[in-house]
Design an enzyme around this catalytic site. Sequence first.
Site, PDB file in Angstrom:
ATOM      1  N   ARG A   1      14.907  -4.363 -10.236  1.00 36.13           N
ATOM      2  CA  ARG A   1      14.342  -4.338 -11.587  1.00 36.13           C
ATOM      3  C   ARG A   1      14.712  -3.047 -12.312  1.00 36.13           C
ATOM      4  NH1 ARG A   1       8.466  -5.174 -11.027  1.00 36.13           N
ATOM      5  NH2 ARG A   1       9.145  -7.336 -10.919  1.00 36.13           N
ATOM      6  N   TYR A   2      14.628  -1.953 -11.578  1.00 36.77           N
ATOM      7  CA  TYR A   2      14.912  -0.645 -12.158  1.00 36.77           C
ATOM      8  C   TYR A   2      16.340  -0.240 -11.789  1.00 36.77           C
ATOM      9  CZ  TYR A   2       9.795  -0.530 -12.371  1.00 36.77           C
ATOM     10  OH  TYR A   2       8.481  -0.825 -12.615  1.00 36.77           O
TER      11      TYR A   2
ATOM     12  N   ARG B   1      16.665   2.068  -8.219  1.00 41.45           N
ATOM     13  CA  ARG B   1      15.954   1.785  -6.973  1.00 41.45           C
ATOM     14  C   ARG B   1      15.733   0.287  -6.800  1.00 41.45           C
ATOM     15  NH1 ARG B   1      12.421   3.537 -10.803  1.00 41.45           N
ATOM     16  NH2 ARG B   1      10.219   3.032 -10.750  1.00 41.45           N
TER      17      ARG B   1
ATOM     18  N   CYS C   1       2.897 -10.112   8.185  1.00 41.28           N
ATOM     19  CA  CYS C   1       1.910  -9.052   7.985  1.00 41.28           C
ATOM     20  C   CYS C   1       0.940  -9.110   9.154  1.00 41.28           C
ATOM     21  CB  CYS C   1       1.128  -9.280   6.690  1.00 41.28           C
ATOM     22  SG  CYS C   1       2.206  -9.199   5.246  1.00 41.28           S
TER      23      CYS C   1
ATOM     24  N   CYS D   1      -3.741 -10.599   3.300  1.00 39.92           N
ATOM     25  CA  CYS D   1      -4.704 -10.198   2.278  1.00 39.92           C
ATOM     26  C   CYS D   1      -4.817 -11.326   1.259  1.00 39.92           C
ATOM     27  CB  CYS D   1      -4.234  -8.923   1.583  1.00 39.92           C
ATOM     28  SG  CYS D   1      -3.682  -7.659   2.750  1.00 39.92           S
TER      29      CYS D   1
ATOM     30  N   CYS E   1      -3.012 -10.961  -2.143  1.00 36.94           N
ATOM     31  CA  CYS E   1      -1.606 -10.537  -2.121  1.00 36.94           C
ATOM     32  C   CYS E   1      -0.821 -11.101  -3.306  1.00 36.94           C
ATOM     33  CB  CYS E   1      -0.956 -11.010  -0.825  1.00 36.94           C
ATOM     34  SG  CYS E   1       0.788 -10.548  -0.718  1.00 36.94           S
TER      35      CYS E   1
ATOM     36  N   ARG F   1       2.407 -11.195  -3.324  1.00 38.82           N
ATOM     37  CA  ARG F   1       3.633 -11.819  -2.814  1.00 38.82           C
ATOM     38  C   ARG F   1       3.315 -12.976  -1.874  1.00 38.82           C
ATOM     39  NH1 ARG F   1       6.850  -6.844  -1.961  1.00 38.82           N
ATOM     40  NH2 ARG F   1       7.458  -6.289  -4.080  1.00 38.82           N
TER      41      ARG F   1
ATOM     42  N   ASP G   1      -2.469  -8.475  -9.736  1.00 41.74           N
ATOM     43  CA  ASP G   1      -1.553  -9.376 -10.434  1.00 41.74           C
ATOM     44  C   ASP G   1      -2.092 -10.804 -10.331  1.00 41.74           C
ATOM     45  OD1 ASP G   1       0.389  -7.348 -11.101  1.00 41.74           O
ATOM     46  OD2 ASP G   1       0.852  -7.279  -8.964  1.00 41.74           O
TER      47      ASP G   1
ATOM     48  N   ASP H   1       1.288  -4.088 -13.751  1.00 44.68           N
ATOM     49  CA  ASP H   1       2.663  -4.544 -13.607  1.00 44.68           C
ATOM     50  C   ASP H   1       2.826  -5.651 -14.637  1.00 44.68           C
ATOM     51  OD1 ASP H   1       5.251  -4.725 -12.452  1.00 44.68           O
ATOM     52  OD2 ASP H   1       4.384  -4.203 -10.512  1.00 44.68           O
TER      53      ASP H   1
ATOM     54  N   LYS I   1       6.284  -1.631 -14.074  1.00 47.48           N
ATOM     55  CA  LYS I   1       4.972  -0.993 -14.000  1.00 47.48           C
ATOM     56  C   LYS I   1       4.772  -0.040 -15.174  1.00 47.48           C
ATOM     57  CE  LYS I   1       4.702  -0.999  -8.978  1.00 47.48           C
ATOM     58  NZ  LYS I   1       6.068  -1.522  -8.776  1.00 47.48           N
TER      59      LYS I   1
END
Length: 335
Positions: free
Chosen positions: A80-81, A84, A93, A97, A100, A102, A260, A297, A304
């Site tokens: 996206r950036y 990075r 995981c 969670c 989450c 994702r 999100d 975000d 962000k």
Amino acid sequence: MATLSTSASMYEAPSGRTPASSRTVFPTKLNAYFLSLIDHPGDPLGRQVLPDPRESEDTGGTIDPLDEVRQSPTSQIIHRYPHRVIFLVSARCAVNCRFCMRKRIAGDRETISQQSIDRALAYIVGNRSISEVILSGGDPLMLDDDELVAILEALRGIDHVSVIRIHTRIPGVWPQKVTKGLARRLASFHPLYINLHFNHSREITTESALACSRLADAGLPLGSQTVLLQGVNDHPDVLADLFTKLLEIRVRPYYLHQIDRVPGTAHFQVPLKEGLQIVTALHGRLSGMAIPHFMIDLPGGGGKVELLPDSIEKSVSGTYQVRNFEGRIYSYPMD
Ligand SMILES: *Cc1c(COP(=O)(O)O)cnc(C)c1O
Ligand code: SF4
């Protein structure tokens, strides 16, 4: 109460072989260690990992709210950036969670193929503008130590990659995985930064503090990300306690995230205005070292944006107008 265990998976509800992206129910997964920290299902730790009937009632949001797939030049890279990238090295995981962002990937039991890893590495090799690589997932520390080290070695072999980061929840949810041996091996990849994930001070235990000190003793700078969650940490006292205790174990609070909008997470949502009030209260009472950036975000892959207590003066028909890092204006829902 459950005894401590070094095994990652104590209870994993069957998810069959349904690909994560087409799943309607997010599998439940937790381990004996995290279970031992839960007093009752509705406490701040239980709420994070135990399924809630309200999940199936919430059909708002989207499975990929940040448009990560559109910004994925290969299956494992999110670009996206300009300088990075995120490199998704593991879908697994230690605990799943419920909030989450994702869910389309995380909690999948499939391992990521060597071919997909190699394609991602080739993409990084081919893009000289990429100077920082963030290993994420899922959780990168779910990989065997050898697999993780192999990926780090490959990245260190790329001249233009200078900084490597690992985003992981393992030290807080499966601290026994962070052995002295692992910390020592990670220490050979400096500059390597580790961003942890802690949402409540009760996640800071003798075991998780030991995991963090092993990493810090190996010279790995530690940061932490926290998701602002209703019924878990949506009070200045709770966050002040968490951030103060993180500093005491040499972890610098980095980001506090507004959740999100993934389906099944509405009951965790804290209205943005309330989030900003909480952040304002923290500024009065904590050391600057203990205050993370409060981040939203932007939907649609805008990236962000840090919000400050006076950030949201302007609102237009139920949305906030927010400027991103490129100077473009995005609409962000008010609650
Ligand atoms: C969050 C994020 C990063 C890292 O952002 P920082 O602000 O540097 O922590 C990089 N790429 C993507 C796609 C992200 O969502
Ligand atoms: S550890 Fe991170 S990636 Fe895994 S389920 Fe939790 S929030 Fe999602």
